[in-house]
Motif scaffolding. Sequence first.
Motif, PDB file in Angstrom:
ATOM      1  N   ASP A  49      31.637  45.141  34.243  1.00  0.00           N
ATOM      2  CA  ASP A  49      31.884  43.953  33.436  1.00  0.00           C
ATOM      3  C   ASP A  49      31.428  42.717  34.200  1.00  0.00           C
ATOM      4  O   ASP A  49      31.945  42.411  35.274  1.00  0.00           O
ATOM      5  CB  ASP A  49      33.391  43.829  33.134  1.00  0.00           C
ATOM      6  CG  ASP A  49      33.673  42.603  32.295  1.00  0.00           C
ATOM      7  OD1 ASP A  49      33.286  42.600  31.117  1.00  0.00           O
ATOM      8  OD2 ASP A  49      34.252  41.620  32.818  1.00  0.00           O
ATOM      9  N   LEU A 211      45.674  43.124  36.607  1.00  0.00           N
ATOM     10  CA  LEU A 211      46.682  43.152  37.675  1.00  0.00           C
ATOM     11  C   LEU A 211      47.357  41.787  37.789  1.00  0.00           C
ATOM     12  O   LEU A 211      48.006  41.488  38.793  1.00  0.00           O
ATOM     13  CB  LEU A 211      46.026  43.537  39.008  1.00  0.00           C
ATOM     14  CG  LEU A 211      45.322  44.906  39.014  1.00  0.00           C
ATOM     15  CD1 LEU A 211      44.523  45.105  40.298  1.00  0.00           C
ATOM     16  CD2 LEU A 211      46.338  46.031  38.840  1.00  0.00           C
ATOM     17  N   ARG A 213      46.032  39.205  38.503  1.00  0.00           N
ATOM     18  CA  ARG A 213      45.430  38.594  39.706  1.00  0.00           C
ATOM     19  C   ARG A 213      46.337  38.740  40.929  1.00  0.00           C
ATOM     20  O   ARG A 213      46.263  37.936  41.868  1.00  0.00           O
ATOM     21  CB  ARG A 213      45.086  37.119  39.469  1.00  0.00           C
ATOM     22  CG  ARG A 213      44.019  36.977  38.417  1.00  0.00           C
ATOM     23  CD  ARG A 213      43.406  35.609  38.391  1.00  0.00           C
ATOM     24  NE  ARG A 213      42.141  35.654  37.671  1.00  0.00           N
ATOM     25  CZ  ARG A 213      41.525  34.601  37.182  1.00  0.00           C
ATOM     26  NH1 ARG A 213      42.014  33.412  37.348  1.00  0.00           N
ATOM     27  NH2 ARG A 213      40.381  34.728  36.561  1.00  0.00           N
ATOM     28  N   LYS A 262      39.392  44.042  39.091  1.00  0.00           N
ATOM     29  CA  LYS A 262      38.394  43.602  40.084  1.00  0.00           C
ATOM     30  C   LYS A 262      38.950  43.816  41.486  1.00  0.00           C
ATOM     31  O   LYS A 262      40.112  43.509  41.772  1.00  0.00           O
ATOM     32  CB  LYS A 262      38.082  42.120  39.870  1.00  0.00           C
ATOM     33  CG  LYS A 262      37.254  41.474  40.975  1.00  0.00           C
ATOM     34  CD  LYS A 262      38.118  40.740  41.982  1.00  0.00           C
ATOM     35  CE  LYS A 262      37.349  40.252  43.189  1.00  0.00           C
ATOM     36  NZ  LYS A 262      38.241  39.690  44.241  1.00  0.00           N
ATOM     37  N   SER A 263      38.103  44.317  42.371  1.00  0.00           N
ATOM     38  CA  SER A 263      38.440  44.328  43.797  1.00  0.00           C
ATOM     39  C   SER A 263      37.139  44.371  44.583  1.00  0.00           C
ATOM     40  O   SER A 263      36.149  44.944  44.136  1.00  0.00           O
ATOM     41  CB  SER A 263      39.283  45.556  44.144  1.00  0.00           C
ATOM     42  OG  SER A 263      39.455  45.609  45.542  1.00  0.00           O
ATOM     43  N   THR A 265      37.587  45.354  47.806  1.00  0.00           N
ATOM     44  CA  THR A 265      38.096  46.155  48.924  1.00  0.00           C
ATOM     45  C   THR A 265      37.862  47.637  48.616  1.00  0.00           C
ATOM     46  O   THR A 265      38.449  48.153  47.651  1.00  0.00           O
ATOM     47  CB  THR A 265      39.611  45.886  49.091  1.00  0.00           C
ATOM     48  OG1 THR A 265      39.836  44.480  49.019  1.00  0.00           O
ATOM     49  CG2 THR A 265      40.142  46.466  50.384  1.00  0.00           C
TER      50      THR A 265
END
Length: 311
Positions: A49, A211, A213, A262-263, A265
């Motif tokens: 996305d 999440l 954020r 989104k991450s 990590t």
Amino acid sequence: MTSTKIPNIKLNSGFYMPVIGYGTFNSFKENEVRNAARVALEVGYRHIDTAWVYKTEEELGDAITQKIKDGLFERSDLFLASKLWNTHHRPESVEEMCRDSLTSLRTDYLDLYLIHWPFAIKAGEIDGRKPHDDVDFIDTWKAMEELVIKGLVKTIGVSNFNIQQLKRLLAADLRYKPAVNQVEVHPYYTNNELLDYCKQENIVVTAYSPLGRGGTDSSGPGKSLNVHEDKTIQKIATKYNKTTAQIVIRWGIDRGYTLVPKSVTPARIKQNIEIFDFSLTEEEVKTISNLNQDFKCVHLNQYKDYPEYPF
Ligand code: NAP
């Protein structure tokens, strides 16, 4: 590296979309999203996305091209989604904008193209915000339909549309119905009414900021809520030997919608899709839904007084 197979959901356009996508907003350091997207593709994400306004399309294009070259997958195995920014709602700008995203992403079609917000703005800033542009999103939608006809886009949808806006769009004389509405959903903003309406109209919801954020956003009414510190979510996480993020993502899947966490990590990128080996009970889904506080992370408050501002 082990890779997770993510299930698909069928869209009203007839195409299939993986129920979890890799979110790519925002403010990355140079190379950060390129490297993170490589990891995402390696561990099994096949839905990405992005949006023109995120400025991540070029690095994503690099990562995708490289992984296709490496033989990890073919372009047809990937579901690539981007969004039309608010400065380009004028019908004559839509194709140009879409082609710009295609060039950056180094692909000749998008699987999904969304109108990012229902209101239009002009380029250039006055008093810290861009002036309103008087373009009806129905006219923008007609130009989006042309993209499907031209083969530049497989499926079209919207983002940040409220129920009234969806009703007005659906009542217009459309060639294609919106297949997706991407909106904010997480345990502190459960967005039930909109979810029910979209289900009734066979529009798939994609949860952004799924999440919440992680409590990093404090633009709400003087508080910052963090799903990872929530005692109820922590207790359920302990029961399943999962992380709080995995419980929150699984809760979304068990409520029947799609998500784009989104991450950057690597360990988190991987764990956010390792959620298909368990499910929550109906009672647990309800318990998490009851955490709702109508607490939104995303506002674009500077445009509050513009017609078609959705919140
Ligand atoms: P989010 O996915 O709810 O949260 C991202 C934050 O959570 C990052 O700080 C990330 O940290 C952290 N995180 C991720 N996985 C974690 C885990 N397993 N454990 C602990 N922390 C974790 O928020 P978002 O980025 O706002 O939303 C996701 C995507 O939705 C965006 O990237 C974008 O693609 C889309 N979006 C769309 C709109 C729209 O208007 N359509 C608006 C907002 C967002 P690290 O990165 O440091 O790991």
